[in-house]
Every structure is written in structure tokens, then in C-alpha cells.
Design an enzyme around this catalytic site. Structure first.
Site, PDB file in Angstrom:
ATOM      1  N   LYS A 112      13.210   9.668   5.692  1.00  0.00           N
ATOM      2  CA  LYS A 112      12.231   9.874   6.760  1.00  0.00           C
ATOM      3  C   LYS A 112      12.112   8.681   7.686  1.00  0.00           C
ATOM      4  O   LYS A 112      11.776   8.835   8.855  1.00  0.00           O
ATOM      5  CB  LYS A 112      10.872  10.283   6.175  1.00  0.00           C
ATOM      6  CG  LYS A 112      10.935  11.655   5.500  1.00  0.00           C
ATOM      7  CD  LYS A 112       9.592  12.307   5.284  1.00  0.00           C
ATOM      8  CE  LYS A 112       9.805  13.751   4.834  1.00  0.00           C
ATOM      9  NZ  LYS A 112       8.604  14.466   4.465  1.00  0.00           N
ATOM     10  N   LYS A 192      17.708  20.477   2.236  1.00  0.00           N
ATOM     11  CA  LYS A 192      16.686  21.350   1.658  1.00  0.00           C
ATOM     12  C   LYS A 192      15.977  22.157   2.744  1.00  0.00           C
ATOM     13  O   LYS A 192      15.895  21.713   3.898  1.00  0.00           O
ATOM     14  CB  LYS A 192      15.717  20.548   0.796  1.00  0.00           C
ATOM     15  CG  LYS A 192      14.486  20.036   1.476  1.00  0.00           C
ATOM     16  CD  LYS A 192      13.558  19.346   0.490  1.00  0.00           C
ATOM     17  CE  LYS A 192      12.430  18.699   1.270  1.00  0.00           C
ATOM     18  NZ  LYS A 192      11.137  19.299   1.037  1.00  0.00           N
ATOM     19  N   LYS A 195       9.897  22.550   6.415  1.00  0.00           N
ATOM     20  CA  LYS A 195       9.041  23.008   7.522  1.00  0.00           C
ATOM     21  C   LYS A 195       9.538  22.417   8.831  1.00  0.00           C
ATOM     22  O   LYS A 195       9.516  23.063   9.861  1.00  0.00           O
ATOM     23  CB  LYS A 195       7.599  22.518   7.321  1.00  0.00           C
ATOM     24  CG  LYS A 195       6.900  23.094   6.141  1.00  0.00           C
ATOM     25  CD  LYS A 195       5.427  22.710   6.201  1.00  0.00           C
ATOM     26  CE  LYS A 195       4.831  22.572   4.831  1.00  0.00           C
ATOM     27  NZ  LYS A 195       5.059  21.267   4.192  1.00  0.00           N
TER      28      LYS A 195
HETATM   29  N1  AQP Z   1      13.060  23.450  -0.148  1.00  0.00           N
HETATM   30  C1  AQP Z   1      12.174  23.409  -1.122  1.00  0.00           C
HETATM   31  N2  AQP Z   1      12.429  24.004  -2.305  1.00  0.00           N
HETATM   32  C2  AQP Z   1      11.527  23.975  -3.313  1.00  0.00           C
HETATM   33  N3  AQP Z   1      10.322  23.368  -3.217  1.00  0.00           N
HETATM   34  C3  AQP Z   1      10.018  22.752  -2.063  1.00  0.00           C
HETATM   35  N4  AQP Z   1       8.942  22.093  -1.636  1.00  0.00           N
HETATM   36  C4  AQP Z   1       9.143  21.686  -0.370  1.00  0.00           C
HETATM   37  N5  AQP Z   1      10.344  22.066   0.075  1.00  0.00           N
HETATM   38  C5  AQP Z   1      10.927  22.746  -0.944  1.00  0.00           C
HETATM   39  C6  AQP Z   1       7.758  21.865  -2.469  1.00  0.00           C
HETATM   40  O1  AQP Z   1       6.631  22.362  -1.763  1.00  0.00           O
HETATM   41  C7  AQP Z   1       5.492  21.563  -2.099  1.00  0.00           C
HETATM   42  C8  AQP Z   1       4.789  21.161  -0.821  1.00  0.00           C
HETATM   43  O2  AQP Z   1       5.657  20.319  -0.065  1.00  0.00           O
HETATM   44  P1  AQP Z   1       5.065  19.412   1.069  1.00  0.00           P
HETATM   45  O3  AQP Z   1       4.644  20.253   2.179  1.00  0.00           O
HETATM   46  O4  AQP Z   1       3.994  18.583   0.529  1.00  0.00           O
HETATM   47  O5  AQP Z   1       6.173  18.393   1.477  1.00  0.00           O
HETATM   48  P2  AQP Z   1       7.718  18.449   1.610  1.00  0.00           P
HETATM   49  O6  AQP Z   1       8.330  18.451   0.246  1.00  0.00           O
HETATM   50  O7  AQP Z   1       8.108  17.331   2.485  1.00  0.00           O
HETATM   51  O8  AQP Z   1       7.945  19.881   2.277  1.00  0.00           O
HETATM   52  P3  AQP Z   1       8.672  20.326   3.571  1.00  0.00           P
HETATM   53  O9  AQP Z   1       8.435  21.766   3.670  1.00  0.00           O
HETATM   54  O10 AQP Z   1      10.079  19.863   3.561  1.00  0.00           O
HETATM   55  O11 AQP Z   1       7.868  19.635   4.724  1.00  0.00           O
HETATM   56  P4  AQP Z   1       8.306  18.583   5.807  1.00  0.00           P
HETATM   57  O12 AQP Z   1       9.342  19.274   6.650  1.00  0.00           O
HETATM   58  O13 AQP Z   1       7.053  18.294   6.554  1.00  0.00           O
HETATM   59  O14 AQP Z   1       8.860  17.398   5.085  1.00  0.00           O
HETATM   60  C9  AQP Z   1       5.999  20.367  -2.899  1.00  0.00           C
HETATM   61  O15 AQP Z   1       5.724  20.567  -4.269  1.00  0.00           O
HETATM   62  C10 AQP Z   1       7.481  20.376  -2.650  1.00  0.00           C
HETATM   63  O16 AQP Z   1       8.189  19.861  -3.764  1.00  0.00           O
END
Ligand code: AQP
Length: 324
Positions: A112, A192, A195
């Protein structure tokens, strides 16, 4: 009785990875004999410097998705992190039990900091996450695989605190489902599902229309062979589709492989799309039915419960540290 904590960032629309990797397990745990805290971790999302209006919308929408997901609200406390200032207070205390080098080694920090620049919020984010978990003395943390490293750090921080000041914190365990713990982008299966991905066609959002879901699966990247086989190394795209199907239907990966062994890729993609449509439809429908005032009153009541738990922990910690 065990205590469960998990969080989600309001950093955009909730996607299939969030649901299958984390929220699905929250639903299951909320029907067990446990006390559950599910938190919209908005302070974490500040690391990406979000636009004020989108952040507000995202916080409300994420709360609604949690309420629509089937979480048993009788056993669960759902609240917004910034409403409970004790998270940030504990984060400061815990920062004294963590080395800078440990934070610099976090994979998410390395990834990041390339996109958002290297501000200290990105570096210290895992300490705030440790505080989120430890403020309720959670024993269990249901998260996707991308959070494994952060949870390991939380365990180390808790252990160091306990060794210095007495047994205050349980050492929390990570839990994930058999499959779905790491869904990949449909367009870039080496990354992965996220969002904030640049290619939205690789992410299935909870409220995507039926047509859009079919279109995204049809155009998902696979390989030039025609074999439905789980092999992360050489077939990451097909493995991801097997993972999605298995997580939704609670089947073993091998079972899914066998079920579709005679299918062509195109037909398998449609079968996965259909399963996803059936899984998401009730969540999206329920989401539309929940009013803003329902969200407000749920959050107000839940926050009181979260505050009682947090204040108790803080008071114990202050006594242990001699700052009571
Ligand atoms: N691709 C994924 N597969 C399985 N689990 C996932 N999680 C996120 N992406 C995947 C799980 O969702 C929970 C909430 O995640 P978060 O919103 O706190 O943060 P993140 O992991 O950074 O999720 P994103 O969607 O990828 O958001 P951005 O794009 O903002 O970084 C967590 O338990 C995570 O493990």
C-alpha cells in the site's frame, strides 16, 4: 464464553471476497454460543485519504450489508470504530510493545505504501488493528488470509504486554472457512479481489446485477487448457472459480472439481455465476429494505454495549500500567 472480533473497512462497496472470506464466518459464529463484536473500521480507511462524502456513504452501506447478511443481531454488537475512542487510546499504549522493523516488514504496508505514499498511518495501522481485537479481549478473529500477518503481530503484542504487566489479554486465534479465505480478481487472478481494485470487472460487488455478474464471469481470465482442476500455480483463474463455488456451496474443492470434470470452461463459468447470483440476491434485496433510521437505532444501541466492554478493558490496563 468465547469472544469474537472482526472488522471491515468502509473503503468501497462490499465484495464477494469480503463476504466469503470474512462475513460468512461472522454469520456462522453469530449463531454459536459466543459474544461477537463486528466493527466498521473507518479509522483504518483514513490511510487511503478517502473523499468525505464517499466515506460517509460507505460507512452506512457497509453497516446495512452486515445487517442484511444474516448476522444474528441478538448475539452480536455492530458498531463504528471512530464512535469508540478507546480504540485509538489503546493503539497508543500498544505501540510501545511493537518494533518499527516489524511494522516495516508487513506485506500490506509494502504494497500500500507504493500506492498511497509512505505516511505513518500506513505503517502503524496493524497496531490499531491489534487494539481493535484486544479492546474486547477477543479469543477468535475470523478474517481472510490477507490478515494472517497482522493477526500474528497482534498475538505478539498481546504476549509482550502480558509478560510485562500480567495476564490481561487472551492470545487471539485466527479462524477462516475451508475455502473462500482468499478470493482473487476475476480479471487478474494473481491479485486478490479488492474493493479498491483498478479493474472493477475483476470484482463481484454484493449488489451487482444478474447481467453484470454473468458478464464478469464470462470474461474471467482462465488458461488455454480445458481442465477443471484446482492448481494455484498453473491454473489460478480456474482454481479461483472452484474456490468461489466451493465456498458458497460448502463443498470440498475436490468435490467441486469432480462435479464439473466434464464441463467446458464456458459452461463452468456460467454455473459459478448462477451460484453467485443465488447467493447474493437475498443480501442485496434485504439491503434495499433496511432504512437509514433502522441503521441509526441499531448502531446507537450496539455502541453502548461496545463501550461497556472497552471501558472495562481500559480500566484493567490502566491499573496494570499504573496510570489509573
Ligand atoms: N479477496 C478476498 N478474499 C477473501 N477475504 C477477503 N477479505 C478482503 N478481501 C478478501 C477479508 O474481508 C475482511 C474485510 O476486509 P477489509 O475491508 O477490512 O480490508 P481489505 O482486506 O484491505 O479488503 P479489500 O476489499 O481489499 O479493501 P481495500 O481495497 O480497501 O484494501 C477481512 O477479514 C479480509 O481478510
Amino acid at each position: 464464553m468465547k469472544t469474537v472480533f472482526s472488522g471491515i473497512q468502509p473503503s468501497g462497496l462490499v465484495h464477494l471476497g469480503n463476504l466469503l472470506g470474512a462475513i460468512n464466518n461472522w454469520v456462522k459464529l453469530s449463531n454459536d454460543e459466543s459474544k461477537n463484536y463486528f466493527c466498521i473500521v473507518d479509522l483504518h480507511s483514513l490511510t487511503a485519504m478517502p473523499d468525505k462524502t464517499s466515506l460517509k456513504t460507505s460507512i452506512r452501506d457497509t453497516l446495512k450489508v452486515l445487517m442484511a447478511s444474516g448476522i444474528n443481531m441478538k448475539n452480536s454488537v455492530i458498531y463504528v470504530q471512530s464512535d469508540l475512542k478507546e480504540h485509538a487510546y489503546l493503539s497508543w499504549i500498544l505501540s510501545n510493545f511493537c518494533q518499527v522493523g516489524e511494522l516495516q516488514r508487513m506485506t500490506q504496508f509494502k504494497e500500500k505504501s507504493n500506492s498511497f505514499g509512505t505516511h505513518s498511518g500506513l505503517l502503524t495501522y496493524p497496531i490499531l488493528m491489534a487494539a481493535d481485537i484486544l479492546i474486547h479481549k477477543a479469543n477468535e478473529v475470523p478474517v481472510g488470509d490477507d490478515q494472517t500477518q497482522h493477526l500474528e503481530l497482534t498475538r505478539n503484542i498481546a504476549d509482550r504486554f502480558n509478560n510485562n504487566y500480567g495476564d490481561i489479554f487472551p492470545i487471539p486465534e485466527k479462524t477462516s472457512g475451508k475455502s473462500g479465505a482468499r478470493l482473487m480478481s476475476l480479471r487478474h487472478p494473481e491479485n486478490k479481489m479488492s474493493k479498491s481494485s483498478d479493474d472493477i470487472n475483476g470484482t463481484i460487488y454484493f449488489n451487482d446485477s444478474k447481467d453484470s455478474i454473468i458478464k464478469k464471469f464470462k470474461s474471467s481470465v482462465t488458461d488455454s487448457q480445458n481442465e477443471i482442476k484446482y492448481d494455484l500455480e498453473s491454473k489460478p483463474g480456474i482454481s479461483n472459480l472452484i474456490e468461489i463455488y466451493s465456498a458458497i456451496n460448502a463443498t470440498e474443492l475436490k468435490e467441486t472439481e469432480k462435479q464439473f470434470q466434464d464441463f467446458r470452461y464456458g459452461d463452468f463459468k456460467l454455473a459459478v455465476a448462477e451460484t453467485v447470483i443465488n447467493y447474493l440476491e437475498p443480501i442485496a434485496e434485504k439491503f434495499e429494505e433496511i432504512s437509514d433510521s433502522e441503521v441509526d437505532s441499531a448502531v446507537e444501541n450496539n455502541l453502548k454495549l461496545a463501550k461497556v466492554s472497552a471501558e472495562l478493558t481500559i480500566s484493567e490496563i490502566e491499573t496494570a500500567l499504573g496510570i489509573d
